[in-house]
Design a protein around this motif. Structure first.
Motif, short mmCIF file in Angstrom:
data_model
loop_
_atom_site.label_atom_id
_atom_site.label_comp_id
_atom_site.label_asym_id
_atom_site.label_seq_id
_atom_site.Cartn_x
_atom_site.Cartn_y
_atom_site.Cartn_z
N THR A 62 0.80 -1.30 0.01
CA THR A 62 -0.01 0.04 -0.08
C THR A 62 0.65 1.28 0.06
N VAL A 63 2.05 1.26 0.89
CA VAL A 63 2.83 2.67 0.93
C VAL A 63 3.94 2.23 0.03
N VAL A 64 4.51 3.08 -0.74
CA VAL A 64 5.75 3.23 -1.52
C VAL A 64 6.49 4.26 -1.05
N ARG A 65 7.54 4.22 -0.44
CA ARG A 65 8.28 5.54 0.19
C ARG A 65 9.51 5.88 -0.75
N GLY A 66 9.63 7.21 -0.88
CA GLY A 66 10.71 7.45 -1.89
C GLY A 66 11.10 8.80 -1.62
N GLY A 67 12.31 9.62 -1.64
CA GLY A 67 12.43 11.16 -1.87
C GLY A 67 12.25 11.50 -3.26
N GLN A 75 -6.14 6.41 6.25
CA GLN A 75 -7.11 5.58 6.93
C GLN A 75 -7.84 4.76 5.83
N LEU A 76 -8.20 5.52 4.78
CA LEU A 76 -9.16 4.92 3.70
C LEU A 76 -8.54 3.62 3.14
N ALA A 77 -6.99 3.83 2.87
CA ALA A 77 -6.28 2.58 2.34
C ALA A 77 -6.32 1.47 3.32
N LEU A 78 -6.22 1.59 4.50
CA LEU A 78 -6.08 0.73 5.65
C LEU A 78 -7.59 -0.15 5.45
N GLU A 79 -8.60 0.63 5.59
CA GLU A 79 -9.77 0.33 5.48
C GLU A 79 -10.29 -0.80 4.32
N MET A 80 -9.61 -0.38 3.18
CA MET A 80 -9.97 -1.08 1.90
C MET A 80 -9.03 -2.09 2.03
N ARG A 81 -7.71 -2.39 2.69
CA ARG A 81 -7.16 -3.59 2.63
C ARG A 81 -7.75 -4.47 3.68
N LEU A 82 -8.25 -4.18 4.68
CA LEU A 82 -8.86 -5.05 5.61
C LEU A 82 -10.23 -5.48 5.49
N GLY A 83 -11.10 -4.54 4.71
CA GLY A 83 -12.33 -4.65 4.40
C GLY A 83 -12.85 -5.26 2.93
N ARG A 127 -7.75 -1.83 -3.60
CA ARG A 127 -6.55 -1.61 -2.98
C ARG A 127 -6.14 -0.07 -3.23
N CYS A 128 -5.53 0.54 -2.48
CA CYS A 128 -4.68 1.81 -2.53
C CYS A 128 -3.48 1.62 -2.62
#
Length: 488
Positions: free
Chosen positions: A49-54, A199-207, A212-213
């Motif tokens: 869900t989370v892609v981190r990068g500078g 918050q929305l991404a976590l809800e879609m992932r769990l529910g 997916r986000c």
């Protein structure tokens, strides 16, 4: 047998192949420039869900690649991710103006001022993507958000039906978020907006199973959002970071040379056995050239010589370049790397045209200076407060004693400067550019920690504060025996 390229022919190929635009917002992904390092595979996985990068590491590039059907197909094959072939991709936020899909930064600010919560806002963006009929155009965003807020049951039914239908089609809805640094000029408000996305991404992932986000985000912005939505930490277990090793950087460089549409590209490929032709004339590097430092160093020495001068004591070209572009968290952005090489070629052609190699070592040094100017220019755009914080060190040498650093900040009354800058940004109101500030402008020790987290500073084992060359040079800060700083 194919004749090897001469120095000037190499320069022609390098000039043609290296990208002119170094801004990630203007370089479009194409079949020829799509490079798929193994280290980025996790970033494209559906459950990441989370892609981190500078800045400059490829967030916007991958965002746009996932929006393109043909490029997504190439990525699916090369990364062996079958689910990439069965996606319904929707932009949830990005650099492009798309008022029918998501609000602009100016509208976001006015919505927040009117009391709209980030969660309601992003829920509305999600339902627009899923095709909720009651909130399609020509309805305006305030009315859309109000409808979603007043119809929670219809919202849940829409999501459940989209999830069910996607499962029946063996597909996945993927909502993409990028350019989050442009959400709001106020750092606190930007953090709250990002927290709403998480918050929305976590809800879609769990529910749901098939919605997916994917959120492309700077690490400091993710950390800031955690202050407003601590449960977002549940997304870190499978988060990805867009990192570039030395072999990745040179692999990208050789990929550009081998996939240029000039005749020189074919002769370049002939230097190393194992190139394979893939989709639509796309050429893939031999495994050794993709991931073996010795093979890469040998080929790069044909372009730039082995050493940064007369012998190895001056430095080895292959390692010298990335080492001097590395930030405080030991990362090199491919944009800085390609920028430095492009400048090195131009400088060589201008001042060392008779040099037996395509790239002169002095050109590489000037390329690093150019990359430093670009990098500092980027951070001034993204976070002007960083320049304000570093300016009192102008003329100093690093590494610098922490107490001396704190003293310089105190003499400059840095806290007052940062507060005035934040006030000016807030008063700008309708300006398009985003102005985010540090979280703790009145706590200098925390400010150092924030600059270290950004990679602008690093702390040595003896406690002294250092600046990596990629920032130090253009900030006009010296280092004994280092690459000369850029003169004002």
């Amino acid at each position: 047998m194919t004749a090897p390229l001469g120095a000037e022919e190499y320069r022609d190929l390098l000039t043609a192949a290296l990208p002119d635009a170094q801004d990630a917002d203007t370089v479009e992904p194409t079949l020829s420039n799509l490079f798929t390092p193994d280290s980025h595979r996790l970033a494209l996985h559906m459950d990441t869900t989370v892609v981190r990068g500078g800045r400059g590491v490829g967030k916007t590039f991958w965002y746009r690649t996932l929006l393109d059907d043909q490029l997504r197909e190439v990525a699916a094959e090369e990364y062996r991710i079958e689910r990439l072939r069965n996606l319904k991709v929707h932009p949830g936020y990005g650099t492009r103006i798309a008022p029918q899909l998501y609000p602009s930064p100016n509208l976001l600010r006015s919505l927040l001022d009117a009391g709209v919560t980030p969660y309601d806002l992003w829920n509305t963006v999600l339902l627009v993507a899923l095709g909720q009929p009651e909130i399609q155009q020509p309805m305006q965003w305030p009315e859309r958000i109000e409808w979603v807020r007043k119809h929670p049951e219809e919202r849940d039914l829409t999501i459940a039906e989209a999830d069910r239908q996607a499962m029946a089609e063996k597909a996945t809805h993927l909502i993409l978020f990028d350019a989050l640094e442009h959400l709001h000029r106020d750092r606190g408000q930007a953090d709250r907006l990002v927290a709403g996305i998480l918050q929305l991404a976590l809800e879609m992932r769990l529910g749901t199973r098939n919605i997916r986000c994917k959120i492309f985000i700077r690490p400091d912005m993710f950390d800031g959002a955690l202050l407003h939505f601590p449960d977002a930490s549940k997304l870190t277990a499978n988060a990805a970071s867009l990192k570039w090793s030395t072999t990745n950087l040179y692999g990208l460089f050789f990929h550009y040379l081998g996939n240029n549409d000039s005749g020189g590209a074919g002769r370049f490929r002939a230097l190393q056995d194992g190139w394979t032709e893939h989709t639509h004339g796309r050429h893939l590097l031999p495994p050794a050239l993709l991931g073996d430092q010795g093979t890469q160093a040998d080929l790069f020495s044909r372009l730039a010589g082995a050493y940064m001068g007369a012998n190895f004591r001056k430095g080895i070209t292959y390692t010298w370049l990335p080492n001097h572009l590395m930030d405080g968290v030991e990362q090199v952005s491919p944009r800085s790397f390609l920028n430095a090489l492009g400048m090195a070629v131009n400088e060589t052609r201008s001042d060392y045209a008779a040099h037996p190699y395509a790239i002169h070592h002095e050109g590489i040094r000037r390329g690093v200076q150019s990359a430093s100017r670009t990098r500092v220019g980027e951070i001034r755009e993204d976070m002007p407060w960083v320049h304000t914080a570093i300016a009192p060190l102008n003329g100093q040498q690093v590494p610098i004693d922490q107490n001396l650093l704190l003293g310089r900040w105190g003499e400059a009354d840095l806290t007052a400067q940062l507060q005035r800058e934040a006030a000016r940004a807030s008063a700008a109101g309708s300006g398009a550019e985003v102005r985010t500030g540090p979280r703790y402008p009145d706590d200098y020790l925390r400010l150092i920690d924030e600059l270290i987290a950004l990679g602008v500073m690093r702390r040595r084992k003896d406690g002294r504060i250092d600046l990596p060359d990629v920032y130090r040079i253009a900030f006009s800060i010296g280092r004994k025996g280092g690459v000369p700083k850029v003169q004002s």
